[in-house]
Design a protein around this motif. Structure first.
Motif, PDB file in Angstrom:
ATOM      1  N   LEU A 130       5.932  -4.971   7.789  1.00  0.00           N
ATOM      2  CA  LEU A 130       5.327  -4.065   6.818  1.00  0.00           C
ATOM      3  C   LEU A 130       4.765  -4.832   5.622  1.00  0.00           C
ATOM      4  O   LEU A 130       3.669  -4.554   5.145  1.00  0.00           O
ATOM      5  CB  LEU A 130       6.363  -3.044   6.349  1.00  0.00           C
ATOM      6  CG  LEU A 130       6.698  -1.916   7.321  1.00  0.00           C
ATOM      7  CD1 LEU A 130       7.941  -1.175   6.857  1.00  0.00           C
ATOM      8  CD2 LEU A 130       5.523  -0.955   7.461  1.00  0.00           C
ATOM      9  N   ALA A 140       0.858  -4.674   4.587  1.00  0.00           N
ATOM     10  CA  ALA A 140       0.514  -3.961   3.361  1.00  0.00           C
ATOM     11  C   ALA A 140       0.218  -4.890   2.188  1.00  0.00           C
ATOM     12  O   ALA A 140      -0.433  -4.488   1.229  1.00  0.00           O
ATOM     13  CB  ALA A 140       1.643  -3.011   2.976  1.00  0.00           C
ATOM     14  N   PHE A 190       8.658  -5.136   0.499  1.00  0.00           N
ATOM     15  CA  PHE A 190       9.437  -4.009   1.010  1.00  0.00           C
ATOM     16  C   PHE A 190      10.910  -4.373   0.884  1.00  0.00           C
ATOM     17  O   PHE A 190      11.436  -5.147   1.668  1.00  0.00           O
ATOM     18  CB  PHE A 190       9.073  -3.702   2.467  1.00  0.00           C
ATOM     19  CG  PHE A 190       7.790  -2.940   2.603  1.00  0.00           C
ATOM     20  CD1 PHE A 190       7.794  -1.562   2.736  1.00  0.00           C
ATOM     21  CD2 PHE A 190       6.570  -3.597   2.554  1.00  0.00           C
ATOM     22  CE1 PHE A 190       6.605  -0.852   2.840  1.00  0.00           C
ATOM     23  CE2 PHE A 190       5.380  -2.906   2.644  1.00  0.00           C
ATOM     24  CZ  PHE A 190       5.400  -1.528   2.791  1.00  0.00           C
ATOM     25  N   VAL A 222       7.410   2.849  -4.524  1.00  0.00           N
ATOM     26  CA  VAL A 222       7.594   4.028  -3.687  1.00  0.00           C
ATOM     27  C   VAL A 222       9.007   3.955  -3.109  1.00  0.00           C
ATOM     28  O   VAL A 222       9.352   2.982  -2.427  1.00  0.00           O
ATOM     29  CB  VAL A 222       6.557   4.084  -2.555  1.00  0.00           C
ATOM     30  CG1 VAL A 222       6.746   5.352  -1.722  1.00  0.00           C
ATOM     31  CG2 VAL A 222       5.142   4.023  -3.118  1.00  0.00           C
ATOM     32  N   ALA A 272       8.978   0.157  -1.724  1.00  0.00           N
ATOM     33  CA  ALA A 272       7.695  -0.507  -1.496  1.00  0.00           C
ATOM     34  C   ALA A 272       7.000  -0.744  -2.826  1.00  0.00           C
ATOM     35  O   ALA A 272       6.852   0.169  -3.635  1.00  0.00           O
ATOM     36  CB  ALA A 272       6.819   0.344  -0.585  1.00  0.00           C
ATOM     37  N   LEU A 306      -1.819   1.870  -6.526  1.00  0.00           N
ATOM     38  CA  LEU A 306      -1.234   2.843  -5.610  1.00  0.00           C
ATOM     39  C   LEU A 306      -2.060   4.123  -5.648  1.00  0.00           C
ATOM     40  O   LEU A 306      -1.928   4.948  -6.545  1.00  0.00           O
ATOM     41  CB  LEU A 306       0.223   3.147  -5.995  1.00  0.00           C
ATOM     42  CG  LEU A 306       0.951   4.157  -5.105  1.00  0.00           C
ATOM     43  CD1 LEU A 306       1.099   3.630  -3.678  1.00  0.00           C
ATOM     44  CD2 LEU A 306       2.323   4.506  -5.686  1.00  0.00           C
ATOM     45  N   ALA A 318      -2.759   6.038  -0.196  1.00  0.00           N
ATOM     46  CA  ALA A 318      -1.775   5.030   0.207  1.00  0.00           C
ATOM     47  C   ALA A 318      -0.354   5.588   0.101  1.00  0.00           C
ATOM     48  O   ALA A 318       0.479   5.374   0.992  1.00  0.00           O
ATOM     49  CB  ALA A 318      -1.915   3.790  -0.666  1.00  0.00           C
ATOM     50  N   TYR A 323       2.423   5.843   3.117  1.00  0.00           N
ATOM     51  CA  TYR A 323       3.774   5.270   3.091  1.00  0.00           C
ATOM     52  C   TYR A 323       4.823   6.330   3.428  1.00  0.00           C
ATOM     53  O   TYR A 323       5.735   6.098   4.225  1.00  0.00           O
ATOM     54  CB  TYR A 323       4.075   4.681   1.709  1.00  0.00           C
ATOM     55  CG  TYR A 323       3.385   3.368   1.423  1.00  0.00           C
ATOM     56  CD1 TYR A 323       3.494   2.300   2.300  1.00  0.00           C
ATOM     57  CD2 TYR A 323       2.622   3.197   0.271  1.00  0.00           C
ATOM     58  CE1 TYR A 323       2.859   1.094   2.035  1.00  0.00           C
ATOM     59  CE2 TYR A 323       1.989   1.993   0.004  1.00  0.00           C
ATOM     60  CZ  TYR A 323       2.103   0.946   0.889  1.00  0.00           C
ATOM     61  OH  TYR A 323       1.480  -0.240   0.634  1.00  0.00           O
ATOM     62  N   ILE A 363       6.352   5.243   7.132  1.00  0.00           N
ATOM     63  CA  ILE A 363       7.443   4.269   7.073  1.00  0.00           C
ATOM     64  C   ILE A 363       8.791   4.822   7.523  1.00  0.00           C
ATOM     65  O   ILE A 363       9.482   4.179   8.328  1.00  0.00           O
ATOM     66  CB  ILE A 363       7.520   3.639   5.670  1.00  0.00           C
ATOM     67  CG1 ILE A 363       6.283   2.767   5.445  1.00  0.00           C
ATOM     68  CG2 ILE A 363       8.790   2.803   5.517  1.00  0.00           C
ATOM     69  CD1 ILE A 363       6.156   2.205   4.060  1.00  0.00           C
TER      70      ILE A 363
END
Length: 282
Positions: free
Chosen positions: A18, A22, A26, A97, A114, A139, A143, A147, A151
């Motif tokens: 990830l 991205a 993470f 996030v 994130a 962000l 997006a 997520y 995710i």
């Protein structure tokens, strides 16, 4: 050196994949008695390792304590209230996030964080770090929605295998639904006693002990002890609490008894283990 055990390797690979796709970090933290990194995963999964803005913030007076407050108090409090997923702004103005990963019927075993990002129109709360702040990815609404949508399903199975199927402790995962449900209860609260667990299943304690061992190939008392020692290990490595406080918080009234059990499980007494493997709060 602490090596990543087999039951966590799939989760680690997903987190690294990830991050590579991205272009942001993470982080993974275990949602136990406290919100803490997993000691059996590399530093990059617990911290903003190498992220220039966060590194610069932590060098400022009060910067690192603000990071600790953001994670250990503010995010943890929202998770206890059942919030999630959500966007959390830190004391420096960046956002992450926050994505609880629910992999069973009870409390999410942990959360993915994130980021860091900057929000559209967001401001850095430290003017001297404005340049580093502007280098953070923005962000967008699209997006954020991606997520939240993608995710949790991607990580659900790795998290379930890592934390619900015995946390690397059980030789065998139980087929009996009663014992599987019990495992979820003690994952959320490893301080539950065998008497309380037996009462919850309307079984005698001796019958529960027999059934648990037959299903899992390990004694219930030993399993509960290992869970509590692992929670103590997280607290030991990611903070500076006295050993006596960690012992009480994880259900050990006698510090000397806790020390002996910890040494038997991890090969070193708690203070020596902290000195060798401890990681600064972040």
């Amino acid at each position: 050196m602490i090596r990543t055990p087999e039951h966590l390797r799939e989760l680690l690979q997903k987190l690294d994949d990830l991050a590579a796709v991205a272009g942001v970090g993470f982080r993974w933290k275990v949602n136990g008695a406290m919100l803490l990194p997993e000691p059996d995963l590399p530093l990059r999964t617990g911290y903003h390792d190498g992220e220039s803005f966060c590194t610069a913030v932590k060098r400022l007076p009060g910067g690192e304590s603000g990071c600790v407050c953001n994670d250990s108090r503010e995010i943890a409090a929202r998770l206890r209230n059942g919030d999630g997923p959500f966007v959390k702004r830190c004391h420096a103005g960046a956002v992450e996030v926050i994505l609880p990963i629910a992999a069973g019927r009870g409390k999410a075993p942990g959360v993915v964080m994130a980021g860091p990002f900057r929000e559209p129109g967001g401001n850095c709360r430290f003017p001297e770090l404005e340049e580093e702040f502007r280098q953070l990815p923005e962000l967008s609404r699209e997006a954020l929605a991606g997520y939240i949508r993608l995710i949790p399903p991607l990580l659900r199975e790795p998290v379930r295998r890592a934390y619900l199927e015995g946390a690397g402790i059980l030789p065998v995962y139980p087929a009996d639904e009663r014992i599987a449900g019990l495992l979820e209860k003690v994952r959320e609260n490893p301080l539950l006693t065998p008497d309380e667990l037996a009462d919850g299943l309307f079984l005698s304690k001796s019958r529960l002990f027999h059934l648990f061992h037959a299903e899992c190939r390990i004694g219930l008392g030993e399993y509960l002890l290992k869970l509590r020692l692992r929670e103590a290990r997280r607290m030991l490595l990611y903070g500076d609490w006295p050993i006596s406080r960690i012992a009480v918080r994880t259900g050990f009234a006698d510090q000397s008894h806790f020390t002996a059990l910890f040494r038997r499980e991890f090969g070193l007494p708690p203070m020596k283990y902290r000195r060798e493997f401890g990681r600064a709060p972040a």
